[in-house]
Design a protein around this motif. Structure first.
Motif, PDB file in Angstrom:
ATOM      1  N   UNK A  61       0.821  -1.209   0.000  1.00 50.30           N
ATOM      2  CA  UNK A  61       0.000   0.000   0.000  1.00 50.30           C
ATOM      3  C   UNK A  61       0.853   1.255   0.000  1.00 50.30           C
ATOM      4  N   UNK A  62       1.876   1.284   0.835  1.00 50.84           N
ATOM      5  CA  UNK A  62       2.727   2.475   0.915  1.00 50.84           C
ATOM      6  C   UNK A  62       3.501   2.674  -0.383  1.00 50.84           C
ATOM      7  N   UNK A  63       4.056   1.597  -0.924  1.00 54.59           N
ATOM      8  CA  UNK A  63       4.823   1.718  -2.163  1.00 54.59           C
ATOM      9  C   UNK A  63       3.948   2.206  -3.308  1.00 54.59           C
ATOM     10  N   UNK A  64       2.749   1.663  -3.424  1.00 52.53           N
ATOM     11  CA  UNK A  64       1.845   2.099  -4.492  1.00 52.53           C
ATOM     12  C   UNK A  64       1.460   3.566  -4.301  1.00 52.53           C
ATOM     13  N   UNK A  65       1.191   3.965  -3.057  1.00 57.09           N
ATOM     14  CA  UNK A  65       0.859   5.370  -2.796  1.00 57.09           C
ATOM     15  C   UNK A  65       1.992   6.297  -3.232  1.00 57.09           C
ATOM     16  N   UNK A  66       3.230   5.924  -2.922  1.00 58.05           N
ATOM     17  CA  UNK A  66       4.366   6.753  -3.324  1.00 58.05           C
ATOM     18  C   UNK A  66       4.539   6.760  -4.836  1.00 58.05           C
ATOM     19  N   UNK A  67       4.316   5.620  -5.478  1.00 53.05           N
ATOM     20  CA  UNK A  67       4.399   5.547  -6.927  1.00 53.05           C
ATOM     21  C   UNK A  67       3.367   6.464  -7.575  1.00 53.05           C
TER      22      UNK A  67
ATOM     23  N   UNK B 181     -10.139  10.736  -1.101  1.00 45.79           N
ATOM     24  CA  UNK B 181     -10.804   9.448  -1.268  1.00 45.79           C
ATOM     25  C   UNK B 181     -10.455   8.781  -2.579  1.00 45.79           C
ATOM     26  N   UNK B 182     -10.381   9.568  -3.652  1.00 41.66           N
ATOM     27  CA  UNK B 182     -10.043   8.997  -4.955  1.00 41.66           C
ATOM     28  C   UNK B 182      -8.631   8.425  -4.948  1.00 41.66           C
ATOM     29  N   UNK B 183      -7.706   9.148  -4.337  1.00 38.56           N
ATOM     30  CA  UNK B 183      -6.325   8.665  -4.266  1.00 38.56           C
ATOM     31  C   UNK B 183      -6.259   7.345  -3.509  1.00 38.56           C
ATOM     32  N   UNK B 184      -6.919   7.278  -2.361  1.00 42.16           N
ATOM     33  CA  UNK B 184      -6.888   6.057  -1.571  1.00 42.16           C
ATOM     34  C   UNK B 184      -7.554   4.889  -2.294  1.00 42.16           C
ATOM     35  N   UNK B 185      -8.625   5.167  -3.004  1.00 38.12           N
ATOM     36  CA  UNK B 185      -9.276   4.083  -3.743  1.00 38.12           C
ATOM     37  C   UNK B 185      -8.385   3.556  -4.874  1.00 38.12           C
ATOM     38  N   UNK B 186      -7.580   4.420  -5.454  1.00 35.48           N
ATOM     39  CA  UNK B 186      -6.633   3.954  -6.471  1.00 35.48           C
ATOM     40  C   UNK B 186      -5.559   3.075  -5.837  1.00 35.48           C
TER      41      UNK B 186
ATOM     42  N   UNK C 167      -8.905  -1.240   6.216  1.00 36.17           N
ATOM     43  CA  UNK C 167      -8.691   0.060   6.846  1.00 36.17           C
ATOM     44  C   UNK C 167      -8.619   1.181   5.825  1.00 36.17           C
ATOM     45  N   UNK C 168      -8.000   0.921   4.695  1.00 40.09           N
ATOM     46  CA  UNK C 168      -7.932   1.929   3.641  1.00 40.09           C
ATOM     47  C   UNK C 168      -9.313   2.226   3.071  1.00 40.09           C
TER      48      UNK C 168
ATOM     49  N   UNK D 101      -3.560  10.433   5.977  1.00 43.16           N
ATOM     50  CA  UNK D 101      -2.964  11.747   6.222  1.00 43.16           C
ATOM     51  C   UNK D 101      -2.210  12.251   4.999  1.00 43.16           C
ATOM     52  N   UNK D 102      -1.401  11.402   4.404  1.00 42.27           N
ATOM     53  CA  UNK D 102      -0.650  11.802   3.213  1.00 42.27           C
ATOM     54  C   UNK D 102      -1.593  12.202   2.089  1.00 42.27           C
ATOM     55  N   UNK D 103      -2.640  11.416   1.876  1.00 45.93           N
ATOM     56  CA  UNK D 103      -3.545  11.645   0.753  1.00 45.93           C
ATOM     57  C   UNK D 103      -4.276  12.980   0.846  1.00 45.93           C
ATOM     58  N   UNK D 104      -4.406  13.507   2.041  1.00 46.54           N
ATOM     59  CA  UNK D 104      -5.078  14.780   2.222  1.00 46.54           C
ATOM     60  C   UNK D 104      -4.177  15.988   2.077  1.00 46.54           C
ATOM     61  N   UNK D 105      -2.867  15.755   1.920  1.00 52.55           N
ATOM     62  CA  UNK D 105      -1.908  16.870   1.862  1.00 52.55           C
ATOM     63  C   UNK D 105      -0.811  16.584   0.837  1.00 52.55           C
ATOM     64  N   UNK D 106      -1.214  16.128  -0.334  1.00 55.67           N
ATOM     65  CA  UNK D 106      -0.231  15.689  -1.328  1.00 55.67           C
ATOM     66  C   UNK D 106       0.632  16.822  -1.863  1.00 55.67           C
ATOM     67  N   UNK D 107       0.192  18.058  -1.692  1.00 59.54           N
ATOM     68  CA  UNK D 107       0.979  19.193  -2.173  1.00 59.54           C
ATOM     69  C   UNK D 107       1.592  20.015  -1.050  1.00 59.54           C
ATOM     70  N   UNK D 108       1.533  19.520   0.190  1.00 58.16           N
ATOM     71  CA  UNK D 108       1.999  20.324   1.329  1.00 58.16           C
ATOM     72  C   UNK D 108       2.650  19.411   2.360  1.00 58.16           C
ATOM     73  N   UNK D 109       3.954  19.208   2.219  1.00 58.08           N
ATOM     74  CA  UNK D 109       4.667  18.298   3.120  1.00 58.08           C
ATOM     75  C   UNK D 109       4.661  18.800   4.552  1.00 58.08           C
ATOM     76  N   UNK D 110       4.796  20.099   4.732  1.00 57.10           N
ATOM     77  CA  UNK D 110       4.811  20.647   6.094  1.00 57.10           C
ATOM     78  C   UNK D 110       3.512  20.339   6.819  1.00 57.10           C
TER      79      UNK D 110
END
Length: 313
Positions: free
Chosen positions: A170-176, A190-195, A208-209, A246-255
């Protein structure tokens, strides 16, 4: 071919830098009981420097050096490299079971026998395979299916349980997906997580996802952590859904991704390492405060990670 390998290494390094920063940032929030962690978090007051990184980064560094050298996961070699890195620097906060696994591999036992024999033959379902794998996904930023398959192999070298493997996938695919879509507008959470879910095998991680993907847009980090777990059990199924939500909700804002992720408390170095590795695969770390980057312990060169001379390519 060499140009493609170089590009993959560059994207992988971007994710690695985020993972290490997230690990070090999150670990600083394991505060003494008398300190007001909630108050400091609400005030967005980061912990004082220096910020050393932990086993999350130590294992990610090994994995990245392995990919930089081989371009794919070679299980026998990777297991030995994890064990060798552990032997050189065992005091990075490795979990109790991982001390035994890596020592036994280092002493010559085959990794498959060690990992499949753990926990009564079930293998470990800890979050250690997921915490280190975001840069692998970034390396295969144009091939999420390959990222999933390679993450599976990387997980098995230390974690044989299906949940641990599913968490790593799951983590590797999310980063890809995050890295591969860096030039496009970030999708809704939600769309990102479903992908991501499309690539994850049936497991509690996948379930959980699915729950995370269905959360309303205004779901608070506290509620998400209470429902999904935030790593307090140190398991993949208790860690990965929250970190990827958490990552999926802030894909453009690392801080902001780091602030929100650490606010789930739990296993905060690992949740922050996962979330930051995913987001930085898309953004890099240039957007975080310069003081954060200066506070974070430096990343050694690939040669040093592999046990060679500092500066070896």
């Amino acid at each position: 071919m060499d140009d493609m390998r170089d590009m993959r290494t560059d994207v992988m390094t971007r994710s690695l830098e985020g993972l290490v920063l997230g690990d070090a940032f999150g670990d600083g929030w394991f505060l003494r009981a008398e300190e007001d962690a909630e108050g400091l978090w609400a005030a967005r007051e980061p912990r004082p420097a220096p910020w050393p990184w932990t086993d999350d980064s130590a294992m990610a560094l090994v994995l990245c050096a392995h990919l930089e050298q081989h371009g794919e996961v070679l299980e026998d070699d990777l297991a030995r490299e994890f064990a060798a890195a552990y032997a050189r620097d065992p005091d990075r906060g490795y979990g109790p079971s991982m001390h035994g696994v890596l020592r036994r591999i280092g002493e010559g036992e085959h990794w498959r026998a060690v990992t499949t024999g753990a926990f009564g033959g079930l293998g470990s379902h800890g979050n250690g395979a997921a915490m280190r794998v975001a840069p692998l996904g970034a390396y295969f930023h144009d091939r999420p299916g390959t990222a999933a398959a390679q993450a599976w192999l990387s997980a098995l070298t230390t974690h044989a349980h299906r949940e641990a493997v599913a968490g790593a996938v799951a983590v590797a695919v999310a980063a890809s997906l995050a890295a591969g879509g860096a030039e496009e507008e970030a999708p809704p959470r939600g769309d990102f997580l479903r992908e991501v879910i499309r690539y994850v095998p049936q497991s509690d991680v996948r379930s959980g996802l699915r729950v995370a993907a269905a959360f309303p847009d205004r779901t608070s980090v506290r509620h998400a952590a209470s429902v999904l777990g935030a790593g307090t059990q140190l398991s993949a199924q208790d860690t990965v859904p929250f970190a990827l939500w958490s990552a999926a909700g802030h894909l453009d804002d690392l801080t902001e991704a780091l602030w929100q992720t650490v606010g789930g408390w739990g296993d905060r170095d690992t949740t922050c390492a996962i979330a930051a590795g995913v987001v930085a695969a898309r953004t890099g770390t240039a957007g975080v405060p310069a003081a954060w980057r200066q506070a974070c312990e430096e990343i050694p060169p690939w040669g040093a990670v592999r046990g060679g001379r500092d500066g070896d390519g």
